[in-house]
Design a protein around this motif. Structure first.
Motif, PDB file in Angstrom:
ATOM      1  N   GLU A 126       0.795  -1.278   0.179  1.00 19.02           N
ATOM      2  CA  GLU A 126      -0.085  -0.039   0.060  1.00 19.02           C
ATOM      3  C   GLU A 126       0.856   1.261  -0.005  1.00 19.02           C
ATOM      4  OE1 GLU A 126      -2.582   0.276   3.309  1.00 19.02           O
ATOM      5  OE2 GLU A 126      -3.278   2.423   2.607  1.00 19.02           O
ATOM      6  N   GLU A 162      -7.935   1.903  -2.986  1.00 18.12           N
ATOM      7  CA  GLU A 162      -8.461   1.818  -1.632  1.00 18.12           C
ATOM      8  C   GLU A 162      -9.623   2.905  -1.579  1.00 18.12           C
ATOM      9  OE1 GLU A 162      -5.936   1.024   1.422  1.00 18.12           O
ATOM     10  OE2 GLU A 162      -5.010  -0.592   0.471  1.00 18.12           O
ATOM     11  N   ASP A 185     -11.603   0.099   2.110  1.00 20.00           N
ATOM     12  CA  ASP A 185     -10.744   0.532   3.333  1.00 20.00           C
ATOM     13  C   ASP A 185     -11.563   0.865   4.341  1.00 20.00           C
ATOM     14  OD1 ASP A 185      -8.471   0.776   4.231  1.00 20.00           O
ATOM     15  OD2 ASP A 185      -7.952   2.774   3.244  1.00 20.00           O
ATOM     16  N   LYS A 242     -10.836  -4.321   3.443  1.00 22.63           N
ATOM     17  CA  LYS A 242      -9.747  -4.189   4.396  1.00 22.63           C
ATOM     18  C   LYS A 242     -10.613  -3.991   5.922  1.00 22.63           C
ATOM     19  CE  LYS A 242      -5.892  -2.468   3.519  1.00 22.63           C
ATOM     20  NZ  LYS A 242      -4.805  -1.494   3.339  1.00 22.63           N
TER      21      LYS A 242
HETATM   22 CA    CA Z   1      -5.621   2.401   3.194  1.00 20.09          CA
END
Ligand code: CA
Ligand code: C2E
Ligand code: CA
Length: 371
Positions: free
Chosen positions: A140, A230, A260, A281
């Motif tokens: 990321e 994201e 996210d 996530k």
């Molecule tokens: Ca993130």
């Protein structure tokens, strides 16, 4: 609006209206916009025989109390509009108290402009590890500001100001371009890492986002599958239809989308079902106390199962201990990201770390995960 008022299209689905209401109406600041909104909602628009209902969020800034120049007023109306969207109130009048535009922050806006021109931002990359085979196939990108006097600043110190000052688009473009170039360069070096880029709510609603992303991929000759975007669940909720439209365009070209901070807001998984999402996530707040709180673990477990059934892969973020990593593996999480694996690193440091990780990976699982 009255005939003497001005209505302009600012771009996309954003319109600006300027009106000079009679003094007696100025006292009831919200009545004008509210009746606009009511009429917009009441009357469906008929397009080719189909009734379409339209909704809007309205931000109001008043002259002279909120600003004396057009750019100032527009910027404040924009801030108020985002407050209206967030609070789902429909209409919001600019409030300096909630805007928190202190003198210090105004100085920072000037500095941020300069920083964008002078290339003072840097990206660090944090690896995500697949729990099945302990491989690192994605990272990321996280932005930092290499400030000339204050050192390396984390995003929390400048992103909120950047967002409010209307400079977010510019940063998003820079981050996308830089991360895509970095991924392309890693790929050329025989390290095909998928890079995830955070897209702010404001940038997600830009209608030219897909075109920009695809142009950057093309310019760097990077396959779309090596880019993931994201998006926070709150960003999606701000304008679900627009978000679905933009994300579907990107997904159809091969760009993956991850939700996210899942669990930090109020989105339901059932709603995410209609979005072209590849990964979820799970927010650190949901998992961090999981080992001590059975309810937290039950929620994480249920979210993981449901996400899998919906075809999403599950990434746990902010994992700091090995014990937690083991538990998440047992629950069927696909990937983990967190300090227990590695902090975000500058590109060169990440390359060194990766080489090291590959070597350690050939040793027993526990040892690799512990280091
Ligand atoms: Ca993130
Ligand atoms: P995020 O997207 O949720 O990113 C994860 C954050 O958690 C990062 O903070 C990361 O350094 C931190 N983190 C990673 N592992 C751990 C861990 O084990 N424990 C804890 N406590 N934290 C961990 P960072 O880099 O300060 O970024 C903060 C937020 O700023 C990000 O949250 C993201 O929302 C935003 N952000 C960062 N870069 C960008 C960007 O390029 N564009 C946009 N729009 N937002 C960005
Ligand atoms: Ca996150």
């Amino acid at each position: 609006m009255r005939p003497e008022d001005l209505v302009v299209r600012l771009g996309g689905d954003e319109f600006g209206c300027s009106a000079d209401p009679p003094a007696r109406h100025r006292q009831r600041r919200r009545t004008g916009p509210s009746s606009c909104l009511r009429r917009l909602r009441e009357a469906p628009f008929t397009v080719e025989g189909v009734d379409l209902s339209v909704d809007a969020s309205i931000g109001v800034a008043l002259a002279p109390e909120h600003g004396r120049t057009l750019p100032e007023l527009l910027q404040r109306a924009d801030v108020a509009m985002y407050q209206a969207k967030r609070s789902r109130r429909g209409t919001t009048v600019y409030d300096p108290a909630t805007d928190q535009h202190t003198v210090g922050q105004l100085a920072m806006v000037t500095e941020l402009r300069r920083a964008l021109d002078n290339d003072e931002f840097v990206l660090h990359y944090q690896p995500k590890v697949s729990l099945g085979n302990l491989q690192v196939t994605s990272v990321e990108a996280l932005v930092r500001w290499q400030h000339p006097t204050r050192g390396l600043l984390p995003p929390g110190e400048f992103l909120p100001v950047l967002e409010r000052s209307g400079l977010m688009q510019q940063l998003t473009r820079w981050v996308l371009r830089t991360a895509i170039q970095q991924a392309a360069s890693w790929r050329r070096a025989g390290m095909p890492l998928q890079v995830a880029v955070n897209i702010s709510p404001r940038s997600l609603l830009q209608e030219d986002l897909p075109a920009r992303v695809l142009a950057a991929l093309l310019a760097a000759e990077l396959p779309a599958s090596l880019l993931q975007l994201e998006i926070t669940e709150t960003a999606v909720m701000t304008n679900p239809e627009r978000a679905a439209f933009v994300l579907t365009q990107l997904q159809s070209r091969g760009v993956e989308v991850a939700i996210d901070d899942f669990g930090a807001g109020y989105t339901s998984l059932a709603f995410l079902r209609i979005l072209p999402v590849a990964a979820l996530k799970i927010d650190r707040s949901l998992i961090k106390d999981m080992l001590d709180h059975d309810e937290d673990e039950a929620v994480t477990s249920a979210v993981t199962d449901l996400a899998h059934r919906l075809g999403f892969s599950v990434i746990a973020e902010g994992v700091e201990t090995e014990a937690l990593l083991d538990r998440l593996a047992a629950l069927g999480c696909d990937q983990v990201q967190g300090y227990v694996i590695s902090a975000p690193l500058p590109p060169a440091a990440l390359e060194g770390w990766l080489a090291d990780w590959q070597t350690r990976r050939s040793t027993p699982v526990e040892t690799a995960a512990a280091s």
